[in-house]
Design a protein around this motif. Structure first.
Motif, PDB file in Angstrom:
ATOM      1  N   MET A  40       0.778  -1.146  -0.115  1.00  0.00           N
ATOM      2  CA  MET A  40      -0.048  -0.085  -0.068  1.00  0.00           C
ATOM      3  C   MET A  40       0.794   1.118   0.193  1.00  0.00           C
ATOM      4  O   MET A  40       0.706   2.268  -0.910  1.00  0.00           O
ATOM      5  N   ARG A  41       2.137   1.272   0.787  1.00  0.00           N
ATOM      6  CA  ARG A  41       2.767   2.427   0.873  1.00  0.00           C
ATOM      7  C   ARG A  41       3.567   2.761  -0.260  1.00  0.00           C
ATOM      8  O   ARG A  41       3.493   3.733  -0.731  1.00  0.00           O
ATOM      9  N   ASP A  42       4.055   1.555  -1.018  1.00  0.00           N
ATOM     10  CA  ASP A  42       4.518   1.916  -2.223  1.00  0.00           C
ATOM     11  C   ASP A  42       3.935   2.239  -3.352  1.00  0.00           C
ATOM     12  O   ASP A  42       4.091   3.116  -4.028  1.00  0.00           O
ATOM     13  N   GLN A  43       2.532   1.953  -3.335  1.00  0.00           N
ATOM     14  CA  GLN A  43       1.231   2.474  -4.387  1.00  0.00           C
ATOM     15  C   GLN A  43       1.294   4.183  -4.087  1.00  0.00           C
ATOM     16  O   GLN A  43       1.264   4.689  -5.259  1.00  0.00           O
ATOM     17  N   GLY A  44       1.303   4.556  -2.637  1.00  0.00           N
ATOM     18  CA  GLY A  44       1.208   5.887  -2.622  1.00  0.00           C
ATOM     19  C   GLY A  44       2.431   6.683  -3.160  1.00  0.00           C
ATOM     20  O   GLY A  44       2.489   7.746  -3.500  1.00  0.00           O
ATOM     21  N   ILE A  45       3.566   5.878  -2.921  1.00  0.00           N
ATOM     22  CA  ILE A  45       4.896   6.635  -3.461  1.00  0.00           C
ATOM     23  C   ILE A  45       4.866   6.845  -4.783  1.00  0.00           C
ATOM     24  O   ILE A  45       5.004   8.041  -5.339  1.00  0.00           O
ATOM     25  N   HIS A  46       4.209   5.793  -5.487  1.00  0.00           N
ATOM     26  CA  HIS A  46       4.346   5.916  -6.936  1.00  0.00           C
ATOM     27  C   HIS A  46       3.412   6.805  -7.565  1.00  0.00           C
ATOM     28  O   HIS A  46       3.378   7.501  -8.456  1.00  0.00           O
ATOM     29  N   ASP A  47       2.001   6.787  -6.672  1.00  0.00           N
ATOM     30  CA  ASP A  47       1.239   7.858  -7.192  1.00  0.00           C
ATOM     31  C   ASP A  47       1.766   9.407  -6.912  1.00  0.00           C
ATOM     32  O   ASP A  47       1.341   9.995  -7.893  1.00  0.00           O
ATOM     33  N   LYS A  48       2.248   9.697  -6.033  1.00  0.00           N
ATOM     34  CA  LYS A  48       2.964  10.936  -5.731  1.00  0.00           C
ATOM     35  C   LYS A  48       3.784  11.201  -6.674  1.00  0.00           C
ATOM     36  O   LYS A  48       4.084  12.674  -7.401  1.00  0.00           O
ATOM     37  N   LEU A  49       4.738  10.354  -7.053  1.00  0.00           N
ATOM     38  CA  LEU A  49       5.610  10.630  -8.075  1.00  0.00           C
ATOM     39  C   LEU A  49       5.078  10.772  -9.395  1.00  0.00           C
ATOM     40  O   LEU A  49       5.532  11.640 -10.155  1.00  0.00           O
ATOM     41  N   ALA A  50       3.793  10.217  -9.936  1.00  0.00           N
ATOM     42  CA  ALA A  50       3.172  10.550 -10.895  1.00  0.00           C
ATOM     43  C   ALA A  50       2.855  12.077 -11.033  1.00  0.00           C
ATOM     44  O   ALA A  50       2.604  12.566 -12.108  1.00  0.00           O
ATOM     45  N   PHE A  51       2.423  12.458  -9.996  1.00  0.00           N
ATOM     46  CA  PHE A  51       1.663  13.600  -9.648  1.00  0.00           C
ATOM     47  C   PHE A  51       3.029  14.508 -10.129  1.00  0.00           C
ATOM     48  O   PHE A  51       2.899  15.572 -10.685  1.00  0.00           O
ATOM     49  N   LEU A  52       3.888  14.353  -9.372  1.00  0.00           N
ATOM     50  CA  LEU A  52       5.112  15.216  -9.598  1.00  0.00           C
ATOM     51  C   LEU A  52       5.724  15.270 -10.971  1.00  0.00           C
ATOM     52  O   LEU A  52       6.361  16.139 -11.471  1.00  0.00           O
ATOM     53  N   ARG A  53       5.805  14.053 -11.752  1.00  0.00           N
ATOM     54  CA  ARG A  53       6.096  14.164 -13.057  1.00  0.00           C
ATOM     55  C   ARG A  53       5.256  14.971 -13.811  1.00  0.00           C
ATOM     56  O   ARG A  53       5.792  15.710 -14.686  1.00  0.00           O
ATOM     57  N   GLN A  54       3.974  15.030 -13.515  1.00  0.00           N
ATOM     58  CA  GLN A  54       2.921  15.992 -14.203  1.00  0.00           C
ATOM     59  C   GLN A  54       3.427  17.454 -13.720  1.00  0.00           C
ATOM     60  O   GLN A  54       3.331  18.475 -14.682  1.00  0.00           O
ATOM     61  N   ALA A  55       3.444  17.775 -12.734  1.00  0.00           N
ATOM     62  CA  ALA A  55       3.914  19.069 -12.222  1.00  0.00           C
ATOM     63  C   ALA A  55       5.253  19.367 -12.824  1.00  0.00           C
ATOM     64  O   ALA A  55       5.328  20.750 -12.916  1.00  0.00           O
ATOM     65  N   GLU A  56       6.210  18.651 -12.997  1.00  0.00           N
ATOM     66  CA  GLU A  56       7.366  18.887 -13.734  1.00  0.00           C
ATOM     67  C   GLU A  56       7.220  19.857 -15.194  1.00  0.00           C
ATOM     68  O   GLU A  56       8.071  20.500 -15.422  1.00  0.00           O
ATOM     69  N   LYS A  57       5.869  19.407 -15.784  1.00  0.00           N
ATOM     70  CA  LYS A  57       5.560  20.256 -16.906  1.00  0.00           C
ATOM     71  C   LYS A  57       5.559  21.873 -16.679  1.00  0.00           C
ATOM     72  O   LYS A  57       5.880  22.569 -17.852  1.00  0.00           O
ATOM     73  N   LEU A  58       5.517  22.462 -15.625  1.00  0.00           N
ATOM     74  CA  LEU A  58       5.397  23.671 -15.214  1.00  0.00           C
ATOM     75  C   LEU A  58       6.765  24.381 -15.608  1.00  0.00           C
ATOM     76  O   LEU A  58       6.730  25.603 -15.974  1.00  0.00           O
ATOM     77  N   LYS A  59       7.785  23.598 -15.499  1.00  0.00           N
ATOM     78  CA  LYS A  59       8.956  24.117 -15.664  1.00  0.00           C
ATOM     79  C   LYS A  59       9.297  24.753 -17.096  1.00  0.00           C
ATOM     80  O   LYS A  59       9.954  25.570 -17.592  1.00  0.00           O
ATOM     81  N   SER A  60       8.423  23.937 -18.134  1.00  0.00           N
ATOM     82  CA  SER A  60       8.653  24.340 -19.480  1.00  0.00           C
ATOM     83  C   SER A  60       7.329  25.151 -20.079  1.00  0.00           C
ATOM     84  O   SER A  60       7.487  25.612 -21.115  1.00  0.00           O
ATOM     85  N   VAL A  61       6.578  25.454 -19.251  1.00  0.00           N
ATOM     86  CA  VAL A  61       5.496  26.570 -19.524  1.00  0.00           C
ATOM     87  C   VAL A  61       6.189  28.080 -19.395  1.00  0.00           C
ATOM     88  O   VAL A  61       6.555  28.471 -18.403  1.00  0.00           O
ATOM     89  N   LEU A  62       5.968  28.743 -20.476  1.00  0.00           N
ATOM     90  CA  LEU A  62       6.629  29.926 -20.668  1.00  0.00           C
ATOM     91  C   LEU A  62       5.673  31.186 -20.522  1.00  0.00           C
ATOM     92  O   LEU A  62       4.423  30.983 -21.068  1.00  0.00           O
ATOM     93  N   ARG A  63       5.971  32.088 -19.760  1.00  0.00           N
ATOM     94  CA  ARG A  63       5.244  33.239 -19.558  1.00  0.00           C
ATOM     95  C   ARG A  63       5.797  34.179 -20.298  1.00  0.00           C
ATOM     96  O   ARG A  63       6.333  34.177 -21.172  1.00  0.00           O
ATOM     97  N   SER A  64       4.757  35.422 -20.558  1.00  0.00           N
ATOM     98  CA  SER A  64       5.028  36.559 -21.426  1.00  0.00           C
ATOM     99  C   SER A  64       6.379  37.533 -20.837  1.00  0.00           C
ATOM    100  O   SER A  64       6.973  38.210 -21.603  1.00  0.00           O
ATOM    101  N   ALA A  65       6.526  37.262 -19.600  1.00  0.00           N
ATOM    102  CA  ALA A  65       7.781  38.101 -18.825  1.00  0.00           C
ATOM    103  C   ALA A  65       8.977  37.255 -19.263  1.00  0.00           C
ATOM    104  O   ALA A  65       9.133  36.270 -19.426  1.00  0.00           O
TER     105      ALA A  65
END
Length: 188
Positions: free
Chosen positions: A1-26
């Motif tokens: 159960m604990r390992d699944q929670g780790i994998h789920d959180k890592l999946a979320f963090l992998r999605q969040a990493e995309k924010l590094k590539s989103v460019l703003r107008s500034a």
């Protein structure tokens, strides 16, 4: 159960990493476009640096709001403030993207992240109101030091987010300093 929670959180963090590539107008001081992740990082730093000036706020919640406020942009990108009205309800779109991003997470954490986003969007607490103001002020700060294009609209910044930045004497005084710097940049 604990390992699944780790994998789920890592999946979320992998999605969040995309924010590094989103460019703003500034633009940064070196002339490249700023990422949304960089904006969110400096927003959190701004909140930490001025924490004692912000009054009796829960700093942990302030920092969480800073981290979450633009996270939904990881999927659909940033909409520059000058274009927000032309793009419909930006907040609803970002919330839908955040729902998708948080889907791997266990319900309590997913609900906590969505609750923080909703609190920010509604400016429902003193912490959310402060982060709304600081979000605007960080953007203006970036525009005072970035290598902006020749047609940059400094006049827009002088009115941007005033309902939030004028809410307290400290935020208003910080705003005035940045407005002075904006006027100097506009004058060349």
């Amino acid at each position: 159960m604990r390992d699944q929670g780790i994998h789920d959180k890592l999946a979320f963090l992998r999605q969040a990493e995309k924010l590094k590539s989103v460019l703003r107008s500034a633009h940064t001081s070196t002339g490249r476009r700023e990422s949304t992740a960089e904006h969110s990082w400096r927003l959190a730093l701004l909140a930490m640096v001025f924490a004692e000036d912000l009054g009796d706020l829960d700093l942990c919640k302030v920092l969480q709001l800073c981290l979450i406020h633009d996270l939904g942009e990881a999927l659909s990108g940033d909409v520059p403030a000058v274009d927000v009205q032309a793009h419909g309800n930006k907040g609803d779109s970002e919330r839908q993207d955040l729902l998708c991003m948080t889907s791997p997470l266990a319900a309590p954490l997913r609900e906590r992240i969505l609750s923080l986003y909703d609190e920010y969007e509604a400016a429902a607490t003193a912490e959310a109101q402060a982060v709304k103001a600081l979000d605007k002020l960080e953007t203006i700060l970036q525009h005072t030091q970035g290598q902006n294009p020749p047609d940059f609209n400094y006049e827009f910044n002088l009115g941007y987010g005033r309902r939030y930045t004028d809410a307290t004497p400290f935020l208003a005084s910080l705003r005035e300093v940045l407005d002075d710097e904006t006027r100097k940049r506009a004058a060349g």
